[in-house]
Scaffold this motif. Structure first.
Motif, PDB file in Angstrom:
ATOM      1  N   ARG A  55      35.733  42.549  37.864  1.00  0.00           N
ATOM      2  CA  ARG A  55      36.441  41.872  38.950  1.00  0.00           C
ATOM      3  C   ARG A  55      37.950  41.841  38.731  1.00  0.00           C
ATOM      4  O   ARG A  55      38.708  41.588  39.679  1.00  0.00           O
ATOM      5  CB  ARG A  55      35.907  40.449  39.113  1.00  0.00           C
ATOM      6  CG  ARG A  55      34.513  40.371  39.694  1.00  0.00           C
ATOM      7  CD  ARG A  55      33.904  38.994  39.538  1.00  0.00           C
ATOM      8  NE  ARG A  55      33.566  38.721  38.140  1.00  0.00           N
ATOM      9  CZ  ARG A  55      32.947  37.615  37.732  1.00  0.00           C
ATOM     10  NH1 ARG A  55      32.610  36.667  38.621  1.00  0.00           N
ATOM     11  NH2 ARG A  55      32.658  37.445  36.461  1.00  0.00           N
ATOM     12  N   GLY A  60      38.889  45.058  42.377  1.00  0.00           N
ATOM     13  CA  GLY A  60      38.129  43.830  42.206  1.00  0.00           C
ATOM     14  C   GLY A  60      38.837  42.630  42.810  1.00  0.00           C
ATOM     15  O   GLY A  60      40.057  42.633  43.003  1.00  0.00           O
ATOM     16  N   TRP A  62      39.723  39.839  41.639  1.00  0.00           N
ATOM     17  CA  TRP A  62      40.722  39.179  40.801  1.00  0.00           C
ATOM     18  C   TRP A  62      41.853  40.127  40.404  1.00  0.00           C
ATOM     19  O   TRP A  62      42.806  39.710  39.742  1.00  0.00           O
ATOM     20  CB  TRP A  62      40.084  38.648  39.524  1.00  0.00           C
ATOM     21  CG  TRP A  62      38.989  37.666  39.728  1.00  0.00           C
ATOM     22  CD1 TRP A  62      38.678  36.982  40.870  1.00  0.00           C
ATOM     23  CD2 TRP A  62      38.036  37.248  38.746  1.00  0.00           C
ATOM     24  NE1 TRP A  62      37.608  36.162  40.676  1.00  0.00           N
ATOM     25  CE2 TRP A  62      37.185  36.295  39.386  1.00  0.00           C
ATOM     26  CE3 TRP A  62      37.815  37.560  37.408  1.00  0.00           C
ATOM     27  CZ2 TRP A  62      36.134  35.676  38.701  1.00  0.00           C
ATOM     28  CZ3 TRP A  62      36.773  36.940  36.728  1.00  0.00           C
ATOM     29  CH2 TRP A  62      35.936  36.005  37.376  1.00  0.00           C
TER      30      TRP A  62
END
Length: 233
Positions: A55, A60, A62
């Motif tokens: 992530r 992703g 994040w």
């Protein structure tokens, strides 16, 4: 230094950009607090875990926050939680990493003035921890984050500094060495160096954390040397 490392010693334009911080929350129950060394090691592994998480990379969810945060000022703040506070923090998007006695939850970076209310209300102080017995000597063949014997820090500050050391090692490693470390569950030790060892480590060319001086200690203080086998000259 790995060619994809974002770390730079000199000031850059990014120092003038909005600053982000990586929140870490340590579970510290009144009746069963973690041991100091386990908390330090778990915090360091939590930082590595979020760096390696899918992530945090590519497209992703994040990734943007991680890229914005990963500049020369890799700020981290460790707060404590117990009981309902911990349950509320655990409901937020993040990763909980456990040790022998420690639990640390790491969250994607947030703006310095943009903490979620569930985390903003948590205390920074109160992370004074101890070891019931002196920790065993670390595995000489494994990664060790050596704390300075010359700098006094609270447990929370030391957890953040151990995380900095782990991150500097991560940046310096090749992709192959990163994957190998991840396959071990990011096995590592955190220990305070004896003065003679510290002097040798400072001259070794290994990654060194130099604190920015935002809290507790003087700017420029050397707090951690990241001694990873793949980085030893």
């Amino acid at each position: 230094m790995s060619p994809d490392s974002p770390f730079r010693h000199a000031s850059t334009d990014r120092d003038e950009a909005p600053q982000f911080v990586l929140p870490l929350v340590a579970r510290i129950e009144k009746t069963a607090p973690p041991s100091l060394t386990d908390a330090l090691e778990t915090a360091a592994r939590a930082v590595l875990t979020v760096l390696a998480d899918e992530r945090s990379t590519g497209d992703g969810p994040w990734a943007r926050a991680m890229r914005d945060w990963q500049d020369a000022r890799i700020r981290k703040v460790v707060r404590r939680a117990r009981g309902a506070e911990w349950r509320r923090a655990s409901a937020l998007d993040g990763i909980t990493v456990t040790g022998g006695t420690a639990e640390v939850r790491v969250f994607p970076p947030v703006p310095l003035d943009g903490w979620p209310k569930e985390l903003a209300r948590l205390q920074v102080s109160g992370t004074d921890l101890t070891d019931p017995a002196p920790p065993a000597a670390p595995d000489p063949a494994g990664p060790v984050l050596w704390l300075s014997p010359e700098v006094e820090m609270s447990a929370g500050k030391a957890m953040a500094q151990a995380g900095h050391g782990a991150q500097l090692a991560w940046w310096e490693l090749s992709e192959t060495d990163r994957k190998a470390w991840a396959a071990t569950g990011f096995a590592l030790a955190v220990r305070t160096a004896e003065p003679a060892r510290w002097a040798a480590l400072m001259a070794s060319g290994l990654p060194v954390v130099r604190d920015a001086g935002f809290t507790e200690i003087e700017a420029g203080s050397c707090t951690v040397v990241a001694d990873h086998p793949a980085l030893r000259r």
